[in-house]
Design a protein around this motif. Structure first.
Motif, PDB file in Angstrom:
ATOM      1  N   ALA A   1      10.443  33.001   0.331  1.00 58.33           N
ATOM      2  CA  ALA A   1       9.988  34.170  -0.424  1.00 58.33           C
ATOM      3  C   ALA A   1       8.486  34.138  -0.689  1.00 58.33           C
ATOM      4  O   ALA A   1       7.806  35.159  -0.574  1.00 58.33           O
ATOM      5  N   VAL A   2       7.940  32.955  -1.003  1.00 62.36           N
ATOM      6  CA  VAL A   2       6.551  32.850  -1.441  1.00 62.36           C
ATOM      7  C   VAL A   2       5.593  32.503  -0.299  1.00 62.36           C
ATOM      8  O   VAL A   2       4.422  32.862  -0.330  1.00 62.36           O
ATOM      9  N   LYS A   3       6.099  31.779   0.719  1.00 61.99           N
ATOM     10  CA  LYS A   3       5.315  31.439   1.918  1.00 61.99           C
ATOM     11  C   LYS A   3       4.020  30.677   1.579  1.00 61.99           C
ATOM     12  O   LYS A   3       2.922  31.122   1.879  1.00 61.99           O
ATOM     13  N   LEU A   4       4.191  29.522   0.966  1.00 57.64           N
ATOM     14  CA  LEU A   4       3.052  28.709   0.530  1.00 57.64           C
ATOM     15  C   LEU A   4       2.405  27.956   1.691  1.00 57.64           C
ATOM     16  O   LEU A   4       3.067  27.651   2.684  1.00 57.64           O
ATOM     17  N   PRO A   5       1.136  27.578   1.535  1.00 58.55           N
ATOM     18  CA  PRO A   5       0.499  26.700   2.522  1.00 58.55           C
ATOM     19  C   PRO A   5       1.075  25.282   2.402  1.00 58.55           C
ATOM     20  O   PRO A   5       1.940  25.024   1.565  1.00 58.55           O
ATOM     21  N   LEU A   6       0.577  24.368   3.211  1.00 57.31           N
ATOM     22  CA  LEU A   6       1.159  23.023   3.316  1.00 57.31           C
ATOM     23  C   LEU A   6       1.268  22.310   1.976  1.00 57.31           C
ATOM     24  O   LEU A   6       2.340  21.820   1.622  1.00 57.31           O
TER      25      LEU A   6
ATOM     26  N   TRP B   1       4.951  26.455   5.668  1.00 60.05           N
ATOM     27  CA  TRP B   1       6.205  26.625   4.937  1.00 60.05           C
ATOM     28  C   TRP B   1       7.399  26.619   5.883  1.00 60.05           C
ATOM     29  O   TRP B   1       8.486  26.166   5.503  1.00 60.05           O
ATOM     30  N   ILE B   2       7.211  27.090   7.100  1.00 61.01           N
ATOM     31  CA  ILE B   2       8.304  27.070   8.084  1.00 61.01           C
ATOM     32  C   ILE B   2       8.628  25.633   8.475  1.00 61.01           C
ATOM     33  O   ILE B   2       9.796  25.227   8.496  1.00 61.01           O
TER      34      ILE B   2
ATOM     35  N   THR C   1       6.472  21.923  -3.605  1.00 62.96           N
ATOM     36  CA  THR C   1       7.755  22.583  -3.860  1.00 62.96           C
ATOM     37  C   THR C   1       8.920  21.656  -3.530  1.00 62.96           C
ATOM     38  O   THR C   1       9.863  21.520  -4.319  1.00 62.96           O
ATOM     39  N   MET C   2       8.859  20.999  -2.380  1.00 59.57           N
ATOM     40  CA  MET C   2       9.946  20.099  -1.991  1.00 59.57           C
ATOM     41  C   MET C   2       9.991  18.855  -2.876  1.00 59.57           C
ATOM     42  O   MET C   2      11.070  18.351  -3.184  1.00 59.57           O
ATOM     43  N   ALA C   3       8.824  18.376  -3.311  1.00 63.22           N
ATOM     44  CA  ALA C   3       8.794  17.224  -4.223  1.00 63.22           C
ATOM     45  C   ALA C   3       9.431  17.601  -5.563  1.00 63.22           C
ATOM     46  O   ALA C   3      10.211  16.818  -6.131  1.00 63.22           O
TER      47      ALA C   3
END
Length: 191
Positions: A149-154, A79-80, A160-162
């Motif tokens: 906030a949610v810190k999702l995996p790849l 996520w970073i 999310t970005m899509a």
């Protein structure tokens, strides 16, 4: 203590960026509804000035973020990395696409001699590239906030970005469709 100060600066940068996005959105929506050339000048001038906040906010976000990555999180967190790529992408959209077009609108409005915006000026205001860029940039920033906030995996981060990208395109299309100009005769008015 240092971690908390750096985190505060990081959040401050995000607040400045959201303020800039809000002012830019207000300016853009006001441009769409402007019925007089003077209003186009005023709102495009504000949009051009607001665009200067994006590099400042990006710097205030990235410098503390790099400290947090090196001191606490590390580069192996998806996520970073996705958020950083999206932030750099939004930093590109502002000066390369938005600012150039907004300055073009301002220059065209200043050159207008009639009190009612010409059809050429209205076309510049309704430029789909500008609207797509501003809307995508706004939605990507919301996507970054969600990832923080949610810190999702790849996979989740990329989805999310899509979603943010598609939401930006849909938002731009919606805003332009909602304010179709009536170009009958020599004047331009909005419904």
């Amino acid at each position: 203590m240092l971690y908390n100060v750096v985190l505060f600066l990081h959040i401050l940068g995000a607040v400045i960026m959201f303020m800039a996005i809000s002012i830019l959105a207000l300016s853009m929506l006001s441009l769409l509804h402007a019925k007089e050339t003077e209003d186009v000048k005023r709102w495009s001038g504000l949009a051009v000035k607001t665009d200067a906040l994006f590099p400042l906010s990006t710097l205030i976000i990235i410098v503390p973020a790099l400290y947090l990555v090196f001191s606490t999180w590390g580069w192996g967190i998806a996520w970073i990395n996705v958020s950083l790529a999206a932030l750099l992408g939004t930093s590109f959209l502002g000066p390369v696409i938005n600012l150039r077009r907004l300055k073009g609108i301002l220059a065209a409005a200043e050159a207008e001699t009639d009190s009612v915006p010409s059809s050429d000026l209205v076309r510049k205001v309704r430029d789909p590239v500008l609207w797509n860029s501003v809307s995508i940039m706004s939605m990507l920033v919301f996507g970054i906030l969600f990832l923080m906030a949610v810190k999702l995996p790849l996979v989740g981060s990329l989805i999310t970005m899509a979603i943010a990208l598609v939401a930006g395109l849909v938002l731009a299309r919606f805003m332009l469709a909602k304010t179709k100009p009536d170009t009958s005769a020599d004047t331009v008015s909005f419904r």
